[in-house]
Design a protein around this motif. Structure first.
Motif, PDB file in Angstrom:
ATOM      1  N   PRO A 175      41.743  30.131  35.919  1.00 31.09           N
ATOM      2  CA  PRO A 175      42.006  30.118  37.219  1.00 31.09           C
ATOM      3  C   PRO A 175      43.358  29.643  37.744  1.00 31.09           C
ATOM      4  CG  PRO A 175      40.686  28.025  36.678  1.00 31.09           C
ATOM      5  CD  PRO A 175      40.830  28.879  35.370  1.00 31.09           C
ATOM      6  N   HIS A 176      44.061  28.954  36.958  1.00 29.63           N
ATOM      7  CA  HIS A 176      45.435  28.603  37.212  1.00 29.63           C
ATOM      8  C   HIS A 176      46.325  29.817  37.029  1.00 29.63           C
ATOM      9  CE1 HIS A 176      44.594  28.204  32.842  1.00 29.63           C
ATOM     10  NE2 HIS A 176      45.716  27.396  32.604  1.00 29.63           N
ATOM     11  N   LEU A 177      46.133  30.727  36.070  1.00 25.84           N
ATOM     12  CA  LEU A 177      46.947  31.927  35.648  1.00 25.84           C
ATOM     13  C   LEU A 177      46.670  33.154  36.380  1.00 25.84           C
ATOM     14  CD1 LEU A 177      47.146  31.050  31.844  1.00 25.84           C
ATOM     15  CD2 LEU A 177      48.666  30.501  33.406  1.00 25.84           C
ATOM     16  N   VAL A 178      45.561  33.298  36.644  1.00 26.51           N
ATOM     17  CA  VAL A 178      44.927  34.409  37.416  1.00 26.51           C
ATOM     18  C   VAL A 178      44.495  34.088  38.778  1.00 26.51           C
ATOM     19  CG1 VAL A 178      43.160  36.244  37.274  1.00 26.51           C
ATOM     20  CG2 VAL A 178      44.165  35.363  35.113  1.00 26.51           C
ATOM     21  N   ARG A 179      45.065  34.959  39.654  1.00 28.22           N
ATOM     22  CA  ARG A 179      44.835  34.504  41.261  1.00 28.22           C
ATOM     23  C   ARG A 179      44.260  35.606  41.862  1.00 28.22           C
ATOM     24  NH1 ARG A 179      46.944  30.500  43.487  1.00 28.22           N
ATOM     25  NH2 ARG A 179      44.839  30.513  44.160  1.00 28.22           N
ATOM     26  N   PRO A 180      43.646  35.679  42.717  1.00 32.50           N
ATOM     27  CA  PRO A 180      42.830  36.569  43.546  1.00 32.50           C
ATOM     28  C   PRO A 180      43.938  36.960  44.707  1.00 32.50           C
ATOM     29  CG  PRO A 180      41.178  34.841  43.454  1.00 32.50           C
ATOM     30  CD  PRO A 180      42.449  34.343  42.856  1.00 32.50           C
ATOM     31  N   GLN A 181      44.039  38.069  44.856  1.00 27.59           N
ATOM     32  CA  GLN A 181      45.038  38.534  45.966  1.00 27.59           C
ATOM     33  C   GLN A 181      44.476  39.807  46.718  1.00 27.59           C
ATOM     34  OE1 GLN A 181      48.505  38.166  43.601  1.00 27.59           O
ATOM     35  NE2 GLN A 181      49.631  37.048  45.560  1.00 27.59           N
ATOM     36  N   ARG A 182      44.830  39.904  47.999  1.00 23.90           N
ATOM     37  CA  ARG A 182      44.243  41.028  48.756  1.00 23.90           C
ATOM     38  C   ARG A 182      45.437  42.033  48.586  1.00 23.90           C
ATOM     39  NH1 ARG A 182      39.671  42.072  49.958  1.00 23.90           N
ATOM     40  NH2 ARG A 182      39.887  42.372  52.366  1.00 23.90           N
ATOM     41  N   ARG A 207      62.928  38.852  48.370  1.00 27.66           N
ATOM     42  CA  ARG A 207      61.578  38.766  48.947  1.00 27.66           C
ATOM     43  C   ARG A 207      61.542  39.704  50.004  1.00 27.66           C
ATOM     44  NH1 ARG A 207      56.409  35.183  48.350  1.00 27.66           N
ATOM     45  NH2 ARG A 207      54.971  36.406  49.724  1.00 27.66           N
ATOM     46  N   LEU A 208      60.472  40.862  50.134  1.00 23.14           N
ATOM     47  CA  LEU A 208      60.658  41.722  51.076  1.00 23.14           C
ATOM     48  C   LEU A 208      59.587  41.499  52.288  1.00 23.14           C
ATOM     49  CD1 LEU A 208      61.174  44.900  48.921  1.00 23.14           C
ATOM     50  CD2 LEU A 208      63.095  43.652  50.322  1.00 23.14           C
ATOM     51  N   PHE A 209      58.810  40.726  51.979  1.00 24.83           N
ATOM     52  CA  PHE A 209      57.475  40.446  52.965  1.00 24.83           C
ATOM     53  C   PHE A 209      57.136  39.027  52.885  1.00 24.83           C
ATOM     54  CE2 PHE A 209      56.321  42.701  49.231  1.00 24.83           C
ATOM     55  CZ  PHE A 209      55.122  41.870  48.731  1.00 24.83           C
ATOM     56  N   ASP A 210      56.647  38.295  53.912  1.00 25.40           N
ATOM     57  CA  ASP A 210      56.241  37.165  54.254  1.00 25.40           C
ATOM     58  C   ASP A 210      54.784  36.734  53.759  1.00 25.40           C
ATOM     59  OD1 ASP A 210      58.643  36.274  55.099  1.00 25.40           O
ATOM     60  OD2 ASP A 210      57.922  36.663  57.128  1.00 25.40           O
ATOM     61  N   THR A 211      53.874  37.726  53.638  1.00 25.15           N
ATOM     62  CA  THR A 211      52.460  37.541  53.429  1.00 25.15           C
ATOM     63  C   THR A 211      52.178  37.499  51.793  1.00 25.15           C
ATOM     64  OG1 THR A 211      51.894  39.859  53.413  1.00 25.15           O
ATOM     65  CG2 THR A 211      51.608  38.939  55.547  1.00 25.15           C
ATOM     66  N   PRO A 267      54.537  39.939  45.585  1.00 26.23           N
ATOM     67  CA  PRO A 267      55.458  38.677  45.763  1.00 26.23           C
ATOM     68  C   PRO A 267      55.504  38.178  44.312  1.00 26.23           C
ATOM     69  CG  PRO A 267      53.238  38.273  46.655  1.00 26.23           C
ATOM     70  CD  PRO A 267      53.011  39.662  46.138  1.00 26.23           C
ATOM     71  N   TYR A 268      56.800  37.488  44.100  1.00 26.41           N
ATOM     72  CA  TYR A 268      57.033  37.477  42.412  1.00 26.41           C
ATOM     73  C   TYR A 268      57.791  36.062  42.642  1.00 26.41           C
ATOM     74  CZ  TYR A 268      58.734  37.891  37.824  1.00 26.41           C
ATOM     75  OH  TYR A 268      58.981  37.766  36.527  1.00 26.41           O
ATOM     76  N   GLN A 269      57.313  34.784  42.231  1.00 23.37           N
ATOM     77  CA  GLN A 269      58.106  33.521  41.850  1.00 23.37           C
ATOM     78  C   GLN A 269      58.504  33.236  43.508  1.00 23.37           C
ATOM     79  OE1 GLN A 269      58.048  31.843  39.003  1.00 23.37           O
ATOM     80  NE2 GLN A 269      56.364  33.725  38.522  1.00 23.37           N
ATOM     81  N   ARG A 270      57.907  33.175  44.389  1.00 19.32           N
ATOM     82  CA  ARG A 270      57.942  32.460  45.868  1.00 19.32           C
ATOM     83  C   ARG A 270      59.096  33.413  46.440  1.00 19.32           C
ATOM     84  NH1 ARG A 270      58.154  27.092  44.617  1.00 19.32           N
ATOM     85  NH2 ARG A 270      60.564  27.043  44.848  1.00 19.32           N
ATOM     86  N   ASP A 271      60.225  33.523  45.996  1.00 18.79           N
ATOM     87  CA  ASP A 271      61.301  34.192  46.865  1.00 18.79           C
ATOM     88  C   ASP A 271      61.666  35.620  46.326  1.00 18.79           C
ATOM     89  OD1 ASP A 271      61.707  31.801  47.947  1.00 18.79           O
ATOM     90  OD2 ASP A 271      63.225  31.026  46.148  1.00 18.79           O
ATOM     91  N   PHE A 272      60.871  36.351  45.506  1.00 17.93           N
ATOM     92  CA  PHE A 272      61.260  37.506  44.970  1.00 17.93           C
ATOM     93  C   PHE A 272      60.118  38.717  45.210  1.00 17.93           C
ATOM     94  CE2 PHE A 272      63.817  34.466  42.739  1.00 17.93           C
ATOM     95  CZ  PHE A 272      64.948  35.299  43.009  1.00 17.93           C
ATOM     96  N   THR A 273      60.253  39.966  45.090  1.00 18.89           N
ATOM     97  CA  THR A 273      59.482  40.947  45.154  1.00 18.89           C
ATOM     98  C   THR A 273      59.232  41.734  43.843  1.00 18.89           C
ATOM     99  OG1 THR A 273      59.333  41.161  47.411  1.00 18.89           O
ATOM    100  CG2 THR A 273      58.554  43.027  46.307  1.00 18.89           C
ATOM    101  N   LEU A 274      58.155  42.116  43.062  1.00 17.11           N
ATOM    102  CA  LEU A 274      58.272  42.756  41.765  1.00 17.11           C
ATOM    103  C   LEU A 274      57.880  44.104  42.216  1.00 17.11           C
ATOM    104  CD1 LEU A 274      58.278  42.642  38.787  1.00 17.11           C
ATOM    105  CD2 LEU A 274      55.912  42.555  38.703  1.00 17.11           C
TER     106      LEU A 274
END
Ligand SMILES: Cc1cc2nc3c(=O)[nH]c(=O)nc-3n(C[C@H](O)[C@H](O)[C@H](O)COP(=O)(O)OP(=O)(O)OC[C@H]3O[C@@H](n4cnc5c(N)ncnc54)[C@H](O)[C@@H]3O)c2cc1C
Length: 506
Positions: A79-86, A237-241, A259-266
């Motif tokens: 649960p620490h490494l795998v996070r559900p996302q919308r 990062r290209l979006f806030d959500t 979202p990637y590492q808080r400040d980036f987008t992958l």
């Protein structure tokens, strides 16, 4: 008697998953990785734990269901490494019709066992926060649930668990020759020293090297495999959500922006056929431009190739055109000629079903050894002994105990180490107890932990795999980190994690 029951060539996700499964069933295991654990394809993925909508579209219902069942297992065991996302798919009149997308998503919900994650829904992007980053005129989008994983830490967590269950994990150990009789006799260059060992069975889990390892190390006819390179770009990062966007590109490809590492987008993934040395893979300039164009069709904020902070590429073994068709979750062969030691070959596949693939691979060896039953579906990975819905609670608890941690710092540490955060921070009362700082996040205590317990040897092992802090670390701090690591003597020389005293107990 042979030195080991099972030797594994390759410390990517397939290799460490087999090592973990087999060690937990009581086999004597050694894993040989020529570079760093997860240093190849397994740390270059698009990080998705998913049933894969594109497979659903190709009517692979059974495969999707099985992958979604594995997604459920990951949520319970890591649960620490795998996070559900919308995930959000903006509806696009030029591509798949909305009614069709909506139907696929309803089916996707139904195929997920347990229905643990929120179901899909239609959102009006003109009034919903997910629309803020999107260009007009997208009026409607579909939201559904899937998961994102820290790929390289998943490799490490498997390796740590395997080692704690008795496996000998060796990074910097290249298998250069394997001779087969009724046992395997392996020659290994282990951190510069030549070693010879014997094993009752061998697993070739060398990823894009599978064919060349067969040919040059095992000296057997190589399986009919090709390779492709998959690549992604990292931009600001290209979006806030906290959503993952799924874009239908005009050629029918699905492109993910997460979202990637808080400040980036992958943003990815693109694929191209590959020949050559899998250790040297790079993204073509045309592919960078392709992904930028794909993002620019949807996001308000434009990007071009000069905005790319880093590209991430990895080579994967795939069945050669015209060769035996292998589905992605059964990319495995088993070979045991009369009187000869068994050989397992695992290649390709995906992250989502890697646990199941390893379980099946090790189960092929049950006629040869006494071993305990399948176990990995229920056992948490190291640090994963809490419910995924409790993640925020774990972060709050960490901030209560180590009051000097900021919210983002606690988030990062819990996401990386889960309940094992205490092994990194110990009884530190303030930040100074954690030793020198390298950039705003990394501390001497964490570096020493990674060297002693997670086989980190060089700065890149920490900056790009155990963490992704290389994205934000200034050059001067990298040099200081290199000097610190060179002067630290806590690296595990053997397969067992080394001794390490956390801060406050020195
Ligand atoms: C760019 C990309 C994106 C992906 N995205 C996803 C995704 O979003 N979701 C998903 O489910 N799957 C994804 N996948 C698939 C998944 O990541 C791979 O299937 C998986 O990581 C492959 O792991 P592996 O262990 O087979 O290979 P690798 O990770 O490549 O490991 C093979 C290892 O063998 C070692 N080795 C080779 N020869 C020797 C030798 N002689 N001695 C010792 N060691 C040796 C190499 O150094 C290497 O570390 C993606 C793959 C790629 C490439």
């Amino acid at each position: 008697m042979a030195d080991y029951d099972l030797a594994i060539i390759g410390g990517g996700l397939n290799g460490v998953s087999v090592a973990r499964d087999a060690a937990g069933r009581g086999l004597r295991v050694i894993l040989l990785e020529q570079g760093d654990l997860g240093g190849a394809a397994s740390s270059a993925t698009s990080r998705l734990i998913h049933g894969d909508l594109s497979v659903l579209e190709r009517r692979g219902f059974f495969r999707v269901r099985r992958a979604l069942a594995e997604r459920d297992i990951w949520l319970r065991t890591a649960p620490h490494l795998v996070r559900p996302q919308r995930f959000v798919i903006p509806a696009h009149s030029d591509e798949r019709p909305s009614w069709l997308l909506r139907s696929w998503l309803l089916l996707y919900d139904r195929l997920a066992p347990g229905m643990r994650l929120p179901v899909s829904e239609t959102v009006d992007v003109t009034h919903h926060p997910v629309g803020n980053a999107l260009k007009r005129p997208f009026g409607t989008a579909f939201e559904y649930s899937d998961c994102v994983v820290d790929d390289s830490r998943l490799v490490i967590a498997n390796a740590v668990d395997a080692a704690e269950r008795g496996a000998d994990i060796r990074s910097g150990a290249r298998c250069v020759r394997a001779d087969r009789s009724d046992t395997w006799r392996l020659a290994v260059i282990d951190r510069g020293h030549r070693r010879v060992m014997t094993s009752l069975a061998l697993a070739n889990a060398s990823g894009a090297w599978t064919a060349s390892v067969s040919e040059t190390v095992l000296r057997m006819p190589p399986p009919n495999l090709g390779a492709d390179v998959m690549s992604q770009i990292i931009v600001r990062r290209l979006f806030d959500t906290d959503n993952v966007y799924v874009f239908q590109n005009d050629d029918g490809q699905l492109i993910f922006a997460s979202p990637y590492q808080r400040d980036f987008t992958l943003i990815g993934t693109v694929r191209q056929a590959f020949r050559g040395d899998p250790a040297i893979v790079a993204m073509a300039a045309g592919q960078v431009a392709y992904l930028c164009d794909a993002a620019n069709r949807y996001f308000r904020e434009r990007i071009d190739p000069s905005d790319v902070v880093r590209t991430v590429s990895g080579a994967n073994a795939i069945p050669a055109p015209g060769g035996k068709r292998a589905v992605r979750d059964s990319a495995m062969t088993f070979d045991r000629p009369r009187g000869k030691a068994p050989l397992l070959t695992l290649f390709g596949g995906d992250i989502t079903t890697s646990r199941l693939r390893a379980e099946r691979a090790v189960s092929r060896l049950t006629p040869f050894y006494p071993m305990s039953p399948r176990w990995t579906a229920k056992a948490p990975l190291p640090g994963g002994d809490f419910a995924w819905a409790q993640f925020d609670h774990e972060v709050d608890a960490a901030r209560q105990r180590w009051r000097f941690l900021t919210e983002p710092q606690a988030q990062r540490l819990v996401a990386a180490y889960g309940s094992r955060i205490a092994a990194v921070l110990g009884d530190a009362k303030d930040r100074a107890d954690l030793g020198p700082a390298f950039g705003p996040e990394l501390t001497g205590a964490e570096v020493r932990y990674l060297m002693a317990r997670e086989w980190a040897r060089f700065p890149d092992d920490i900056l790009w795999r155990r963490t992704k802090l290389g994205l934000t670390m200034p050059a001067a701090d990298r040099e200081a980190l290199a000097a610190f690591m060179a002067s630290s003597v806590c690296s595990p020389g053997s397969g067992l994690p080394g001794s390490y005293e956390p801060p406050g107990k020195l």
